[in-house]
Design a protein around this motif. Structure first.
Motif, PDB file in Angstrom:
ATOM      1  N   LEU A 327      -3.246   5.181   2.375  1.00 60.69           N
ATOM      2  CA  LEU A 327      -3.131   4.811   0.968  1.00 60.69           C
ATOM      3  C   LEU A 327      -1.665   4.745   0.538  1.00 60.69           C
ATOM      4  CD1 LEU A 327      -4.881   4.226  -1.558  1.00 60.69           C
ATOM      5  CD2 LEU A 327      -4.570   6.611  -2.190  1.00 60.69           C
ATOM      6  N   ILE A 328      -0.852   5.686   1.011  1.00 58.73           N
ATOM      7  CA  ILE A 328       0.573   5.676   0.665  1.00 58.73           C
ATOM      8  C   ILE A 328       1.254   4.462   1.282  1.00 58.73           C
ATOM      9  CG2 ILE A 328       2.758   6.900   0.956  1.00 58.73           C
ATOM     10  CD1 ILE A 328       1.278   9.505   0.776  1.00 58.73           C
ATOM     11  N   ILE A 329       0.957   4.183   2.547  1.00 54.16           N
ATOM     12  CA  ILE A 329       1.587   3.054   3.229  1.00 54.16           C
ATOM     13  C   ILE A 329       1.186   1.738   2.559  1.00 54.16           C
ATOM     14  CG2 ILE A 329       1.912   1.897   5.438  1.00 54.16           C
ATOM     15  CD1 ILE A 329       3.047   4.731   5.255  1.00 54.16           C
ATOM     16  N   GLU A 330      -0.095   1.614   2.179  1.00 52.88           N
ATOM     17  CA  GLU A 330      -0.535   0.401   1.486  1.00 52.88           C
ATOM     18  C   GLU A 330       0.166   0.265   0.131  1.00 52.88           C
ATOM     19  OE1 GLU A 330      -4.660  -0.324   1.132  1.00 52.88           O
ATOM     20  OE2 GLU A 330      -5.084  -0.092   3.270  1.00 52.88           O
ATOM     21  N   THR A 331       0.409   1.393  -0.530  1.00 56.60           N
ATOM     22  CA  THR A 331       1.125   1.367  -1.815  1.00 56.60           C
ATOM     23  C   THR A 331       2.517   0.787  -1.639  1.00 56.60           C
ATOM     24  OG1 THR A 331      -0.090   3.285  -2.661  1.00 56.60           O
ATOM     25  CG2 THR A 331       2.024   2.797  -3.690  1.00 56.60           C
ATOM     26  N   PHE A 332       3.242   1.249  -0.619  1.00 58.95           N
ATOM     27  CA  PHE A 332       4.594   0.760  -0.382  1.00 58.95           C
ATOM     28  C   PHE A 332       4.579  -0.727  -0.031  1.00 58.95           C
ATOM     29  CE2 PHE A 332       5.623   5.107  -0.578  1.00 58.95           C
ATOM     30  CZ  PHE A 332       6.991   5.249  -0.632  1.00 58.95           C
ATOM     31  N   SER A 333       3.581  -1.159   0.728  1.00 63.57           N
ATOM     32  CA  SER A 333       3.492  -2.571   1.101  1.00 63.57           C
ATOM     33  C   SER A 333       3.188  -3.428  -0.115  1.00 63.57           C
ATOM     34  CB  SER A 333       2.398  -2.754   2.159  1.00 63.57           C
ATOM     35  OG  SER A 333       2.261  -4.136   2.500  1.00 63.57           O
ATOM     36  N   LEU A 334       2.210  -3.014  -0.930  1.00 62.79           N
ATOM     37  CA  LEU A 334       1.802  -3.782  -2.099  1.00 62.79           C
ATOM     38  C   LEU A 334       2.929  -3.888  -3.120  1.00 62.79           C
ATOM     39  CD1 LEU A 334      -0.438  -5.229  -3.652  1.00 62.79           C
ATOM     40  CD2 LEU A 334      -1.223  -3.010  -4.491  1.00 62.79           C
ATOM     41  N   GLY A 336       6.104  -3.802  -2.437  1.00 68.02           N
ATOM     42  CA  GLY A 336       7.285  -4.454  -1.874  1.00 68.02           C
ATOM     43  C   GLY A 336       8.424  -3.507  -1.559  1.00 68.02           C
ATOM     44  N   TRP A 337       8.122  -2.214  -1.350  1.00 68.14           N
ATOM     45  CA  TRP A 337       9.170  -1.232  -1.054  1.00 68.14           C
ATOM     46  C   TRP A 337       9.411  -1.208   0.460  1.00 68.14           C
ATOM     47  CZ3 TRP A 337       5.941   2.543  -4.453  1.00 68.14           C
ATOM     48  CH2 TRP A 337       6.157   2.238  -5.794  1.00 68.14           C
ATOM     49  N   LEU A 338       9.972  -2.280   0.970  1.00 71.48           N
ATOM     50  CA  LEU A 338      10.119  -2.440   2.417  1.00 71.48           C
ATOM     51  C   LEU A 338      11.197  -1.531   2.988  1.00 71.48           C
ATOM     52  CD1 LEU A 338       9.819  -6.339   2.599  1.00 71.48           C
ATOM     53  CD2 LEU A 338       8.026  -4.600   2.492  1.00 71.48           C
ATOM     54  N   PRO A 349       9.540   8.032  15.347  1.00 68.92           N
ATOM     55  CA  PRO A 349      10.269   7.050  16.168  1.00 68.92           C
ATOM     56  C   PRO A 349       9.349   6.058  16.874  1.00 68.92           C
ATOM     57  CG  PRO A 349      11.092   9.263  16.553  1.00 68.92           C
ATOM     58  CD  PRO A 349       9.859   9.419  15.729  1.00 68.92           C
ATOM     59  N   SER A 350       8.102   6.458  17.111  1.00 66.17           N
ATOM     60  CA  SER A 350       7.192   5.567  17.830  1.00 66.17           C
ATOM     61  C   SER A 350       6.629   4.459  16.937  1.00 66.17           C
ATOM     62  CB  SER A 350       6.028   6.370  18.407  1.00 66.17           C
ATOM     63  OG  SER A 350       5.310   7.030  17.372  1.00 66.17           O
ATOM     64  N   PHE A 351       6.913   4.530  15.636  1.00 63.26           N
ATOM     65  CA  PHE A 351       6.392   3.525  14.704  1.00 63.26           C
ATOM     66  C   PHE A 351       7.068   2.188  14.979  1.00 63.26           C
ATOM     67  CE2 PHE A 351       6.824   1.310  10.557  1.00 63.26           C
ATOM     68  CZ  PHE A 351       5.481   1.059  10.338  1.00 63.26           C
ATOM     69  N   GLU A 352       6.264   1.173  15.298  1.00 61.88           N
ATOM     70  CA  GLU A 352       6.800  -0.153  15.589  1.00 61.88           C
ATOM     71  C   GLU A 352       6.245  -1.209  14.639  1.00 61.88           C
ATOM     72  OE1 GLU A 352       5.927  -0.925  19.637  1.00 61.88           O
ATOM     73  OE2 GLU A 352       7.329   0.586  20.411  1.00 61.88           O
ATOM     74  N   GLY A 353       5.467  -0.780  13.652  1.00 63.70           N
ATOM     75  CA  GLY A 353       4.855  -1.728  12.727  1.00 63.70           C
ATOM     76  C   GLY A 353       5.781  -2.123  11.604  1.00 63.70           C
ATOM     77  N   LYS A 354       5.237  -2.828  10.657  1.00 63.63           N
ATOM     78  CA  LYS A 354       5.973  -3.278   9.493  1.00 63.63           C
ATOM     79  C   LYS A 354       5.219  -2.862   8.233  1.00 63.63           C
ATOM     80  CE  LYS A 354       9.314  -5.718  11.472  1.00 63.63           C
ATOM     81  NZ  LYS A 354      10.753  -5.439  11.268  1.00 63.63           N
ATOM     82  N   VAL A 355       5.962  -2.422   7.221  1.00 59.82           N
ATOM     83  CA  VAL A 355       5.334  -2.124   5.939  1.00 59.82           C
ATOM     84  C   VAL A 355       4.882  -3.418   5.273  1.00 59.82           C
ATOM     85  CG1 VAL A 355       5.747  -1.234   3.607  1.00 59.82           C
ATOM     86  CG2 VAL A 355       6.596   0.025   5.594  1.00 59.82           C
ATOM     87  N   LYS A 356       5.676  -4.472   5.440  1.00 61.92           N
ATOM     88  CA  LYS A 356       5.348  -5.754   4.843  1.00 61.92           C
ATOM     89  C   LYS A 356       4.133  -6.377   5.535  1.00 61.92           C
ATOM     90  CE  LYS A 356       7.324 -10.305   3.827  1.00 61.92           C
ATOM     91  NZ  LYS A 356       8.509 -11.175   3.956  1.00 61.92           N
ATOM     92  N   GLY A 357       3.228  -6.937   4.737  1.00 63.32           N
ATOM     93  CA  GLY A 357       2.117  -7.699   5.286  1.00 63.32           C
ATOM     94  C   GLY A 357       0.926  -6.883   5.719  1.00 63.32           C
TER      95      GLY A 357
END
Length: 439
Positions: A327-334, A336-338, A349-357
């Motif tokens: 829910l927090i990650i979707e909030t940042f994406s929606l 636009g807090w990239l 460090p293992s995170f390779e995804g993107k907040v955008k999209g």
């Protein structure tokens, strides 16, 4: 001052020094007078023409053309008492067109007491929309009303050419500054990356321990110790218990964070994201999104001004946990807090995804539309919307939307709100708000 003349069958006015005397009304047998704003009222006995007995009035600003409220030969009115519901009545919205950058505008307010308007009648108004607030005070009451003065510019060709040149120059300067910042920032980031690659060949486990230790020694230590997650929260909840959130979508399809991470890592990530939001984001965007969850009392959302405390509310009502912070990650994406991607990568460090999209599934379509609408509300549109609900204008569009929606003025009556937007020629905004929802 005003007086009636029964012998001459007329009503006159003059200044208190006797100057500027004029007839403003004609009547058969005027008796008692009364004033209400721009209206002068009187009773008429009319012994000659009984059918004309009654109560009459005339507009002081116009004069002479008398009109009757009521007339009948059965009437024999004498005294007159005027009950005033409001001490001040604002005029309708004023729209003017000017060839200059500002123009003086005056108006007549129907008032009986001392009235103060801000800006005052006769003031100069710049091109655009300005909300005028008028207030009147007597010994018992204070009344306030507002209206909007809109000035449209009709500039000549030379003025338009000058403005066009200024705008073009501004765009060129802004583009140049952006390019310089872009080159400086990414050159600096590239140097830091090369340095890290040379020293450690990327982040290692020990690096994370050092970062975590540094963070623990900061002022956020107490927050990390008190962020009270339960390891068994997800196991204890079921679809028959309060706090259960069933999206109908498998967790793996949208979870951008590895949920197998240690609890202290997730806790530190949540605290760091809250700190980032407080510094770089708009807290009212988060508060507006939280209105989507009926289980969270609106009063609790209204009183909090800190992202960490709002995240605590999400945890308290079972919307996030140490095993699920989607829910927090979707909030940042929606929203636009990239920039939060860097915060996530520092903690994970293992995170390779993107907040955008990220596919947003936790918020309703109407709530997503409100976030998009907020980006479109410039100062003029905010003034217009505030005038509808007689509230103070705020520079923060999302604070305005939160205040309105918390009182159920927007999504609860979305058809009415959309109709208001259409009537004020905000058709694009109306289409954005109704996108994907049934009216």
């Amino acid at each position: 001052m005003y007086w009636s003349d029964r012998d001459l069958d007329k009503i006159e006015e003059a200044d208190v020094n006797g100057l500027n005397r004029r007839v403003i009304g004609v009547s058969g047998d005027p008796i008692t007078l009364g004033v209400y704003g721009d209206l002068l009222l009187w009773t008429d006995h009319n012994d000659t023409h009984h059918s004309r007995r009654g109560i009459y009035y005339v507009h002081i600003s116009e004069g002479l053309e008398s009109r009757s409220f009521v007339s009948s030969p059965a009437l024999y009115p004498w005294g007159l008492f005027i009950h005033k519901d409001k001490a001040v009545i604002c005029p309708d919205d004023i729209d003017v067109v000017t060839t200059s950058s500002e123009t003086a505008i005056a108006w007549n307010s129907t008032v009986d007491n001392q009235t103060i308007c801000d800006p005052s009648s006769g003031s100069f108004f710049l091109v655009g929309s300005t909300v005028v607030t008028c207030s009147a005070i007597d010994e018992n009451n204070q009344e306030i009303c507002t209206f909007v003065v809109t000035v449209e510019g009709n500039m000549n060709e030379s003025s338009m050419l000058l403005i066009g040149l200024c705008v073009s120059a501004g765009v060129i300067v802004a583009a140049l500054i952006s390019y310089i910042i872009y080159r400086y920032y990414f050159k600096k980031m590239d140097k830091e990356k090369k340095k890290n690659d040379t020293d450690n060949n990327g982040y290692a486990a020990n690096d994370i321990v050092v970062v975590s230790q540094d963070i623990i020694e900061t002022s956020t230590t107490q927050r990390k110790k008190t962020f009270g997650y339960s390891n068994t929260l997800e196991e204890e909840r079921s679809e028959n218990q309060p706090g259960y959130l069933d999206t109908g979508v498998p967790l793996e399809s949208f979870a951008p964070i590895n949920t197998d991470l240690p609890e202290d890592v997730i806790n530190e990530l949540i605290v760091d994201l809250a700190n980032w939001l407080n510094k770089n984001g708009n807290i009212y965007m988060l508060k507006l999104l939280l209105l989507d969850f009926d289980k969270i009392p609106i009063a609790d959302i209204e009183k909090e001004e800190d992202a960490f405390e709002l995240f605590q509310l999400l945890q308290t009502f079972g919307l996030i946990s140490t095993t699920n912070i989607d829910l927090i990650i979707e909030t940042f994406s929606l929203c636009g807090w990239l920039g939060a991607e860097n915060v996530i990568k520092q903690n994970v460090p293992s995170f390779e995804g993107k907040v955008k999209g990220i596919n947003v599934t936790r918020f309703s379509q109407g709530r997503q539309n409100l976030i998009a609408l907020g980006r479109m509300l410039d100062e003029t549109k905010r003034h217009t919307i505030c005038h509808w609900y007689n509230i103070a204008v705020d520079k923060n569009a999302y604070k305005l939307l939160f205040e309105l929606d918390s009182k159920r003025h927007v999504l609860k009556d979305v058809s009415i709100f959309i109709d208001k937007l259409h009537r004020k020629n905000m058709k694009i905004e109306a289409n954005v708000l109704k996108r994907g929802i049934s009216l």
